[in-house]
Design an enzyme around this catalytic site. Sequence first.
Site, PDB file in Angstrom:
ATOM      1  N   ASP A  60       0.790  -1.240   0.000  1.00 40.05           N
ATOM      2  CA  ASP A  60       0.000   0.000   0.000  1.00 40.05           C
ATOM      3  C   ASP A  60       0.824   1.293   0.000  1.00 40.05           C
ATOM      4  OD1 ASP A  60      -1.921  -1.944   0.189  1.00 40.05           O
ATOM      5  OD2 ASP A  60      -2.745  -1.276   2.094  1.00 40.05           O
TER       6      ASP A  60
ATOM      7  N   LYS B 216      -6.672  -4.871  -3.093  1.00 40.70           N
ATOM      8  CA  LYS B 216      -7.310  -5.473  -1.918  1.00 40.70           C
ATOM      9  C   LYS B 216      -8.338  -4.508  -1.323  1.00 40.70           C
ATOM     10  CE  LYS B 216      -3.540  -4.287   1.348  1.00 40.70           C
ATOM     11  NZ  LYS B 216      -4.320  -3.514   2.285  1.00 40.70           N
TER      12      LYS B 216
ATOM     13  N   CYS C 194      -2.119  -2.269   7.874  1.00 36.16           N
ATOM     14  CA  CYS C 194      -2.111  -3.226   6.755  1.00 36.16           C
ATOM     15  C   CYS C 194      -0.921  -4.174   6.768  1.00 36.16           C
ATOM     16  CB  CYS C 194      -2.215  -2.480   5.431  1.00 36.16           C
ATOM     17  SG  CYS C 194      -3.855  -1.739   5.222  1.00 36.16           S
TER      18      CYS C 194
HETATM   19  N1  TIU Z   1      -2.663   0.399   4.262  1.00 29.47           N
HETATM   20  C1  TIU Z   1      -3.117   0.689   5.488  1.00 29.47           C
HETATM   21  O1  TIU Z   1      -2.404   0.544   6.473  1.00 29.47           O
HETATM   22  N2  TIU Z   1      -4.397   1.224   5.571  1.00 29.47           N
HETATM   23  C2  TIU Z   1      -4.814   2.072   6.575  1.00 29.47           C
HETATM   24  O2  TIU Z   1      -5.959   2.485   6.592  1.00 29.47           O
HETATM   25  N3  TIU Z   1      -3.862   2.446   7.510  1.00 29.47           N
HETATM   26  C3  TIU Z   1      -4.027   3.344   8.518  1.00 29.47           C
HETATM   27  O3  TIU Z   1      -3.095   3.454   9.333  1.00 29.47           O
HETATM   28  N4  TIU Z   1      -5.110   4.093   8.580  1.00 29.47           N
END
Ligand code: TIU
Length: 227
Positions: free
Chosen positions: A27, A132, A165
């Site tokens: 991500d 995802k 994530c």
């Molecule tokens: N990729 C991921 O970690 N999504 C989130 O929403 N992370 C947060 O820390 N908000």
Amino acid sequence: MSAPLQIPAAPYEFTLRPAEAALIIIDMQRDFLEQGGFGAALGNDVGQLRSAIGPIARVLAAARAAGMLVIHTREGHRPDLSDLSHAKRRRGNFAMGIGDAGPMGRILVRGEAGHGIIDELAPAPREPVIDKPGKGAFFATDLEAILRGRGIGKLILCGVTTEVCVHTTLREANDRGFDCLVLSDGTASYFPEFHQSALAMVSAQGGIFGWVAGSDIVANILNGAAS
Ligand code: TIU
């Protein structure tokens, strides 16, 4: 078969053969790292995540040179939001939420500028990109099929955010029987204290979730395998 690479790590050495391992970059999207995206809409200081970019870039180059599979993930939803649960949509009661229009396009929606991976870590041709809808990269994706199909049992995990994530994916991977090493400086959180605690949780109890090592040591060893 050649001897596996030995990577000094906490709580003890992590071993891997590049052909049986994958680097999974989680991500590293504009929506989390740049102003006007999902991370900012949640009230976060997005600058906190930039420290992970350089370390990931070094390990990415080394993994490619060593012939390791590299997989990128992106959190996001279909434009019609049919894969977005009501619970995820309303969580937080924020003014701007998933699917709303922002300066980088609709927040956390596939195909929008904000959903894209930052230029510094752009996927190369033929590197799988996993879209995802959840926090974990195994939920509602074909990641497991891709890994099993190539006989991969060892994962190097990095990306953002450490406790959300990355940790969710780490826990999913563990229960599926994969050995995971987390890059300590190739992950980051909006909350530095969560980052530190999340890393400590990985290697505690004899490595209850896996291993932790810095990017320099991992990149050096992979580069040694490539030469
Ligand atoms: N990729 C991921 O970690 N999504 C989130 O929403 N992370 C947060 O820390 N908000």
